[in-house]
Design a protein around this motif. Structure first.
Motif, short mmCIF file in Angstrom:
data_model
loop_
_atom_site.label_atom_id
_atom_site.label_comp_id
_atom_site.label_asym_id
_atom_site.label_seq_id
_atom_site.Cartn_x
_atom_site.Cartn_y
_atom_site.Cartn_z
N PHE A 69 0.84 -1.19 0.00
CA PHE A 69 0.00 0.00 0.00
C PHE A 69 0.88 1.25 0.00
O PHE A 69 2.00 1.22 0.50
CB PHE A 69 -0.85 0.07 1.28
N ALA A 70 0.32 2.35 -0.51
CA ALA A 70 0.97 3.66 -0.38
C ALA A 70 -0.05 4.62 0.20
O ALA A 70 -1.19 4.69 -0.26
CB ALA A 70 1.44 4.17 -1.74
N TRP A 71 0.35 5.33 1.25
CA TRP A 71 -0.54 6.33 1.84
C TRP A 71 -0.73 7.47 0.85
O TRP A 71 0.23 7.89 0.20
CB TRP A 71 0.04 6.88 3.15
N GLU A 72 -1.96 7.96 0.73
CA GLU A 72 -2.25 9.07 -0.18
C GLU A 72 -1.41 10.30 0.17
O GLU A 72 -0.99 11.04 -0.69
CB GLU A 72 -3.74 9.43 -0.13
N GLU A 73 -1.20 10.51 1.48
CA GLU A 73 -0.46 11.69 1.95
C GLU A 73 1.05 11.54 1.82
O GLU A 73 1.78 12.50 2.02
CB GLU A 73 -0.81 11.97 3.42
N ALA A 74 1.53 10.34 1.55
CA ALA A 74 2.97 10.08 1.55
C ALA A 74 3.66 10.82 0.41
O ALA A 74 3.12 10.96 -0.68
CB ALA A 74 3.24 8.59 1.44
N GLU A 75 4.85 11.28 0.72
CA GLU A 75 5.65 11.95 -0.31
C GLU A 75 6.66 10.95 -0.86
O GLU A 75 7.09 10.05 -0.17
CB GLU A 75 6.40 13.13 0.32
N GLY A 76 7.04 11.15 -2.11
CA GLY A 76 8.06 10.30 -2.70
C GLY A 76 7.56 8.90 -2.99
O GLY A 76 6.38 8.67 -3.24
N ASP A 77 8.48 7.95 -2.91
CA ASP A 77 8.17 6.57 -3.27
C ASP A 77 7.91 5.68 -2.07
O ASP A 77 8.06 4.47 -2.15
CB ASP A 77 9.35 5.98 -4.07
#
Length: 127
Positions: A69-77
């Motif tokens: 998963f990737a958090w929507e708020e996450a920056e970068g990769d």
């Protein structure tokens, strides 16, 4: 903003990979140990803790093996991944977590995962 640092942590879980995967990849399974409630619409998952919502996108999954998963708020990769690894000789099942955190938050993040996985083990009867 400093770059987040990748870290990995491994837990031995007494469960079949198939059963464990259900707790990693389904909203109902994740609601049992990871968040208070989890909803999904396609690839978009909404995790709810104490009334606060976090959105994550399901990037990849392979049945009975892993979810990423990737958090929507996450920056970068950055992403978080839960991978099921079965030792070929002993058949021991491990849950391998990959996540990202600020350098000064890595210990805290590992402790959070340890607590979450402890809840998962209780749900599975694997403690």
């Amino acid at each position: 903003m400093s770059d987040k640092i990748k870290f990995e942590i491994e837990f031995v879980i007494q469960s079949s990979p198939q059963m464990l995967y259900q707790y990693l990849a389904t909203p109902s399974g994740l609601s049992e140990w990871f968040a208070d409630n989890v909803n999904s619409r396609g690839e978009k998952f909404t995790f709810i803790w104490d009334g606060a919502e976090e959105e994550a996108k399901l990037l990849k999954r392979k049945t009975d093996e892993f979810v990423r998963f990737a958090w929507e708020e996450a920056e970068g990769d950055s992403y978080f991944e839960m991978k099921i690894i079965v030792d070929e000789i002993t058949k021991d099942v491990s849950l391998f977590i990959t996540d990202f955190a600020e350098e000064d938050e890595i210990d805290e993040s590992k402790m959070l995962w340890t607590n979450q996985v402890s809840d998962l083990k209780q749900v599975l009867g694997s403690s």
